[in-house]
Design a protein around this motif. Structure first.
Motif, PDB file in Angstrom:
ATOM      1  N   HIS A  37       0.826  -1.198   0.000  1.00  0.00           N
ATOM      2  CA  HIS A  37       0.000   0.000   0.000  1.00  0.00           C
ATOM      3  C   HIS A  37       0.867   1.257   0.000  1.00  0.00           C
ATOM      4  O   HIS A  37       0.482   2.300  -0.526  1.00  0.00           O
ATOM      5  N   MET A  38       2.033   1.137   0.609  1.00  0.00           N
ATOM      6  CA  MET A  38       2.914   2.294   0.737  1.00  0.00           C
ATOM      7  C   MET A  38       3.460   2.732  -0.620  1.00  0.00           C
ATOM      8  O   MET A  38       3.547   3.937  -0.894  1.00  0.00           O
ATOM      9  N   PHE A  39       3.843   1.779  -1.469  1.00  0.00           N
ATOM     10  CA  PHE A  39       4.415   2.156  -2.762  1.00  0.00           C
ATOM     11  C   PHE A  39       3.466   2.998  -3.601  1.00  0.00           C
ATOM     12  O   PHE A  39       3.838   4.080  -4.053  1.00  0.00           O
ATOM     13  N   PRO A  40       2.212   2.555  -3.836  1.00  0.00           N
ATOM     14  CA  PRO A  40       1.347   3.399  -4.669  1.00  0.00           C
ATOM     15  C   PRO A  40       1.039   4.752  -4.027  1.00  0.00           C
ATOM     16  O   PRO A  40       0.967   5.764  -4.727  1.00  0.00           O
ATOM     17  N   ALA A  41       0.896   4.785  -2.707  1.00  0.00           N
ATOM     18  CA  ALA A  41       0.634   6.064  -2.036  1.00  0.00           C
ATOM     19  C   ALA A  41       1.829   6.998  -2.207  1.00  0.00           C
ATOM     20  O   ALA A  41       1.677   8.180  -2.553  1.00  0.00           O
ATOM     21  N   GLY A  61       3.569   6.845  12.092  1.00  0.00           N
ATOM     22  CA  GLY A  61       4.166   7.923  11.317  1.00  0.00           C
ATOM     23  C   GLY A  61       4.993   7.489  10.119  1.00  0.00           C
ATOM     24  O   GLY A  61       5.624   8.315   9.476  1.00  0.00           O
ATOM     25  N   LEU A  62       4.985   6.210   9.804  1.00  0.00           N
ATOM     26  CA  LEU A  62       5.793   5.742   8.679  1.00  0.00           C
ATOM     27  C   LEU A  62       5.286   6.289   7.349  1.00  0.00           C
ATOM     28  O   LEU A  62       6.073   6.699   6.496  1.00  0.00           O
ATOM     29  N   GLY A  63       3.981   6.329   7.173  1.00  0.00           N
ATOM     30  CA  GLY A  63       3.421   6.905   5.954  1.00  0.00           C
ATOM     31  C   GLY A  63       3.824   8.361   5.811  1.00  0.00           C
ATOM     32  O   GLY A  63       4.204   8.814   4.723  1.00  0.00           O
TER      33      GLY A  63
END
Length: 75
Positions: A37-41, A61-63
């Protein structure tokens, strides 16, 4: 078609994302976004460079860290 990015740009960005992911400050993000999920965001923020970004829930807070890396503040 009015594309903002294409498949090649996505694939080319994977290496940059992997380097960030390998050096992330939070290693256990159970309960938060994972790489899938993190890559596309991260990619969308990197490409669109929004003036403002509102997060709904930040877990550890990683995002936020990835979003800051995608769109560093300009002075």
């Amino acid at each position: 078609m009015n594309e903002k990015w294409n498949r090649d740009e996505l694939v080319d960005s994977l290496e940059e994302f992997k380097k960030l992911y390998d050096n992330k400050p939070i290693h256990n993000n159970d309960g938060g976004m994972k790489s899938g999920h993190m890559f596309p965001a991260w990619f969308i923020v990197k490409k669109l460079k929004p003036k403002y970004l509102i997060e709904s829930g930040i877990w550890q807070g990683l995002g936020t860290w990835f979003f800051e890396k995608a769109s560093p503040a300009t002075k």
